[in-house]
Design a protein around this motif. Structure first.
Motif, short mmCIF file in Angstrom:
data_model
loop_
_atom_site.label_atom_id
_atom_site.label_comp_id
_atom_site.label_asym_id
_atom_site.label_seq_id
_atom_site.Cartn_x
_atom_site.Cartn_y
_atom_site.Cartn_z
N GLN A 69 -3.26 -59.17 -7.61
CA GLN A 69 -3.11 -58.00 -8.46
C GLN A 69 -2.64 -56.79 -7.65
O GLN A 69 -3.04 -56.59 -6.51
N GLU A 70 -1.81 -55.97 -8.29
CA GLU A 70 -1.23 -54.78 -7.64
C GLU A 70 -1.90 -53.51 -8.18
O GLU A 70 -1.66 -53.11 -9.31
N GLY A 71 -2.72 -52.90 -7.35
CA GLY A 71 -3.44 -51.70 -7.76
C GLY A 71 -2.57 -50.49 -7.94
O GLY A 71 -2.98 -49.52 -8.61
N ARG A 72 -1.38 -50.52 -7.36
CA ARG A 72 -0.50 -49.34 -7.47
C ARG A 72 0.23 -49.28 -8.82
O ARG A 72 0.95 -48.33 -9.07
N PHE A 73 0.02 -50.29 -9.66
CA PHE A 73 0.58 -50.24 -11.01
C PHE A 73 -0.56 -50.13 -12.01
O PHE A 73 -1.28 -51.10 -12.27
N ILE A 74 -0.72 -48.97 -12.57
CA ILE A 74 -1.76 -48.66 -13.55
C ILE A 74 -3.13 -49.19 -13.09
O ILE A 74 -3.88 -49.81 -13.84
N GLY A 75 -3.41 -48.95 -11.81
CA GLY A 75 -4.72 -49.30 -11.27
C GLY A 75 -5.04 -50.78 -11.27
O GLY A 75 -6.21 -51.18 -11.26
N GLY A 76 -4.00 -51.62 -11.28
CA GLY A 76 -4.25 -53.06 -11.30
C GLY A 76 -4.83 -53.55 -12.61
O GLY A 76 -5.37 -54.66 -12.68
N SER A 77 -4.69 -52.74 -13.66
CA SER A 77 -5.30 -53.09 -14.94
C SER A 77 -4.64 -54.33 -15.55
O SER A 77 -3.47 -54.61 -15.35
N VAL A 78 -5.43 -55.07 -16.33
CA VAL A 78 -4.98 -56.33 -16.91
C VAL A 78 -4.50 -56.11 -18.34
O VAL A 78 -5.25 -55.65 -19.19
N GLY A 79 -3.23 -56.43 -18.57
CA GLY A 79 -2.65 -56.34 -19.90
C GLY A 79 -2.20 -57.70 -20.38
O GLY A 79 -2.59 -58.74 -19.84
N GLU A 80 -1.34 -57.70 -21.39
CA GLU A 80 -0.94 -58.97 -22.03
C GLU A 80 -0.15 -59.87 -21.09
O GLU A 80 -0.47 -61.05 -20.92
N VAL A 81 0.90 -59.33 -20.46
CA VAL A 81 1.77 -60.17 -19.63
C VAL A 81 1.08 -60.56 -18.33
O VAL A 81 1.05 -61.75 -17.96
N GLY A 82 0.52 -59.57 -17.63
CA GLY A 82 -0.18 -59.89 -16.38
C GLY A 82 -1.33 -60.84 -16.62
O GLY A 82 -1.57 -61.78 -15.84
N GLY A 83 -2.06 -60.64 -17.72
CA GLY A 83 -3.16 -61.53 -18.05
C GLY A 83 -2.69 -62.94 -18.34
O GLY A 83 -3.30 -63.93 -17.92
N ALA A 84 -1.56 -63.05 -19.06
CA ALA A 84 -1.00 -64.37 -19.36
C ALA A 84 -0.57 -65.09 -18.08
O ALA A 84 -0.70 -66.33 -17.97
N LYS A 85 -0.06 -64.34 -17.12
CA LYS A 85 0.34 -64.95 -15.85
C LYS A 85 -0.89 -65.49 -15.10
O LYS A 85 -0.83 -66.58 -14.51
#
Length: 309
Positions: A69-85
């Motif tokens: 996870q990349e914290g420098r993008f919206i605090g590493g927050s989990v959304g739809e696409v990142g979560g699906a990955k």
């Protein structure tokens, strides 16, 4: 292997360094341009990997599925696409496990957490991803070791703290932070008198690697370098299942009862600071642990156990 600090490394640098040199292959990388469909509507910038790097590499003969996870993008927050990955990577581990029962080629999952939890912009999708990850961790149990790696700047908080706790093994550096509710949220909801999030020493005493090692929330405390993390996961990849199962925090009634007993023991201590817990664990001079170098700390520290309850 790089002696670069794990704390300073990007998600992609961590992913590449965790596996053997030259073996990492990214899956659904930036070239796929799988971005959040929700952020543009809200006027937010997107990232072509949605803040999550997934891929596969090798640790010796063991296939290693990596989630970083990349914290420098919206605090590493989990959304739809990142979560699906993340979910897709765990499903891949399940598929690989069904293809070979040879322990020498047993796959392993490495999750480098750097997140405050659910992305509020797309909270329902993020919460669903958390639930799916938790479900798949149970599917992988006793088949594929899942290792949580925590040592990045933001740490691991929110719902992802639950996900980390449900993995088989947690590896942290002194710089790692782990908890459910983040320091800023505690201060916001309870007031600065309850928890001063600007007091970095307090934050690390409460959620940092040393404290989590003392209370048993992490299994290994290691140096803050990419090389140290790679060395540790290489060793873990070949552990026997009995050794891996012994390090889990949940998964059976016995383990849950031990966790509850330990929690009750700490509550009974009525600590005003983490150092009170360290003292109860048998560390006669708890303040000395704060600035102790890692090697000396690991050689001298006493860890809290349920038997002390």
């Amino acid at each position: 292997m790089s002696d670069m600090r794990f704390l300073e490394a990007s998600a992609r640098e961590r992913a590449e360094a965790l596996v053997d040199k030259g073996t990492f292959r990214e899956l659904i990388g930036p070239s796929a341009k799988q971005t959040s469909p929700h952020l543009p509507i809200l006027g937010e910038a997107v990232e072509f990997d949605d803040g999550v790097v997934t891929g596969i590499g090798l640790l010796g003969q063991h296939p290693a599925i990596v989630i970083s996870q990349e914290g420098r993008f919206i605090g590493g927050s989990v959304g739809e696409v990142g979560g699906a990955k993340m979910v897709g990577a765990l499903m891949l581990a399940d598929e690989l496990a069904t293809q070979s029962t040879d322990p020498a080629y047993r796959p392993v999952v490495l999750i480098s957490f750097e997140t405050g939890g659910v992305r509020l912009h797309e909270a329902n999708a993020g919460l669903l991803a958390h639930a799916e990850c938790m479900d798949l961790l149970q599917t992988l149990r006793s088949r594929v070791p899942v290792v949580a790696l925590i040592g990045s700047k933001i740490g691991c908080f929110g719902g992802m703290g639950f996900v980390a706790a449900a993995t088989d093994i947690i590896v942290m550096s002194e710089s790692g932070l782990l908890g459910l509710t983040g320091p800023e949220v505690i201060e916001q909801e309870m007031g600065r008198s309850e928890f001063d999030a600007s007091d970095r020493a307090l934050v690390f005493r409460t959620t940092g690697g040393k404290h989590k090692y003392i209370v048993g929330d992490c299994n290994y405390l290691i140096a803050d370098t990419l090389a140290a993390f790679h060395q540790q996961v290489t060793q873990i990849a070949s552990l026997a299942w009995a050794d891996i199962e012994a390090m889990r925090r949940i998964g059976s009634e016995e383990k849950v009862r031990k966790q509850m007993a330990l929690t009750q023991h700490i509550c009974d201590l009525a600590p005003t600071d983490a150092r009170d817990v360290w003292l109860a664990a048998g560390n006669a001079t708890p303040q000395s642990l704060v600035d102790m170098d890692l090697e000396t700390f690991l050689s001298n520290v006493k860890r809290l156990s349920v038997e002390e309850a």
